[in-house]
Design a protein around this motif. Sequence first.
Motif, PDB file in Angstrom:
ATOM      1  N   GLU A  15       0.844  -1.192   0.000  1.00  0.00           N
ATOM      2  CA  GLU A  15       0.000   0.000   0.000  1.00  0.00           C
ATOM      3  C   GLU A  15       0.880   1.243   0.000  1.00  0.00           C
ATOM      4  O   GLU A  15       1.888   1.298   0.697  1.00  0.00           O
ATOM      5  CB  GLU A  15      -0.903   0.016   1.244  1.00  0.00           C
ATOM      6  N   PRO A  16       0.498   2.279  -0.770  1.00  0.00           N
ATOM      7  CA  PRO A  16       1.299   3.509  -0.823  1.00  0.00           C
ATOM      8  C   PRO A  16       1.550   4.128   0.554  1.00  0.00           C
ATOM      9  O   PRO A  16       2.630   4.660   0.801  1.00  0.00           O
ATOM     10  CB  PRO A  16       0.470   4.442  -1.708  1.00  0.00           C
ATOM     11  N   ASP A  17       0.567   4.046   1.467  1.00  0.00           N
ATOM     12  CA  ASP A  17       0.777   4.600   2.808  1.00  0.00           C
ATOM     13  C   ASP A  17       1.916   3.881   3.536  1.00  0.00           C
ATOM     14  O   ASP A  17       2.688   4.508   4.259  1.00  0.00           O
ATOM     15  CB  ASP A  17      -0.499   4.502   3.647  1.00  0.00           C
ATOM     16  N   THR A  18       2.026   2.586   3.343  1.00  0.00           N
ATOM     17  CA  THR A  18       3.097   1.813   3.962  1.00  0.00           C
ATOM     18  C   THR A  18       4.448   2.240   3.398  1.00  0.00           C
ATOM     19  O   THR A  18       5.413   2.449   4.138  1.00  0.00           O
ATOM     20  CB  THR A  18       2.881   0.300   3.738  1.00  0.00           C
ATOM     21  N   ARG A  20       5.208   5.123   1.978  1.00  0.00           N
ATOM     22  CA  ARG A  20       5.507   6.483   2.442  1.00  0.00           C
ATOM     23  C   ARG A  20       5.988   6.463   3.891  1.00  0.00           C
ATOM     24  O   ARG A  20       6.915   7.187   4.261  1.00  0.00           O
ATOM     25  CB  ARG A  20       4.289   7.384   2.290  1.00  0.00           C
ATOM     26  N   HIS A  21       5.350   5.635   4.717  1.00  0.00           N
ATOM     27  CA  HIS A  21       5.743   5.540   6.126  1.00  0.00           C
ATOM     28  C   HIS A  21       7.191   5.062   6.247  1.00  0.00           C
ATOM     29  O   HIS A  21       7.996   5.649   6.983  1.00  0.00           O
ATOM     30  CB  HIS A  21       4.801   4.610   6.895  1.00  0.00           C
ATOM     31  N   SER A  24       9.672   7.687   5.055  1.00  0.00           N
ATOM     32  CA  SER A  24       9.821   8.862   5.912  1.00  0.00           C
ATOM     33  C   SER A  24      10.402   8.545   7.285  1.00  0.00           C
ATOM     34  O   SER A  24      10.921   9.440   7.949  1.00  0.00           O
ATOM     35  CB  SER A  24       8.473   9.574   6.075  1.00  0.00           C
ATOM     36  N   THR A  25      10.374   7.289   7.722  1.00  0.00           N
ATOM     37  CA  THR A  25      10.830   6.968   9.076  1.00  0.00           C
ATOM     38  C   THR A  25      12.057   6.062   9.145  1.00  0.00           C
ATOM     39  O   THR A  25      12.670   5.953  10.209  1.00  0.00           O
ATOM     40  CB  THR A  25       9.707   6.282   9.887  1.00  0.00           C
TER      41      THR A  25
END
Length: 164
Positions: A15-18, A20-21, A24-25
Motif C-alpha cells: 500500500e502507498p501509505d506503507t 511512504r511511512h 519517511s521513518t
Amino acid sequence: MPGTDPDHLAPIYLEPDTVRHVASTCLCLHAQRAARALARLFDNALRPLGLTNGQFSLLMALNRSDPPTIGALAPFLAMDRTSLTAALKPLERRGLVRVEAGARDRRSRVVAITPDGVALLRAALPIWRDTHTRLDRALGDGMPDRLREGLRELPYAAAAGADG
C-alpha cells in the motif's frame, strides 16, 4: 510465483501509505542517503590529491605513533577485516602505508602510515577543513554538533535495539 497475482502475473504492491511511512521513518535509509551525499562531497574535494574520503579517514586513523593491527583497526572504522585489508591495498601500492607482521604475533598484521602518507594528510587537511567549514555553515547553527552527537550514539542504540 510469490508476490504476483497468478491470474495476471502482475506484481502486487504494498500500500502507498506503507511505502511512504517506511520512506519517511527508516533511519537506515536516511543514514545511507546522508552517508552517500557526504561521501560524494568529500570524494570530490579530495579528488585532486587522488584520495577518497574513506582513504583520508583510514590514513587519519593510522596517524599515530603506535601502529594498530588490522584486527584492532577494523572495529574502529566499522569495517570487517577483509574489507579493511582490501582498502589498504591501494594505499600500500602508493607507499602511503606499510602492512607488516606483528612483532609479538607474526600472524597478526600491523599497519603503519609512512612519511609519504603523513605528507599527503598534511596536503589534504586544508581541503578537508574548508569542505567541513562550508558544510557546517550550510547545516546551520548547532546542527553539525547535534548530528555528530546523534551519530556517535547510533551504534549503541542499534546494539541495544538488536538485544531486545
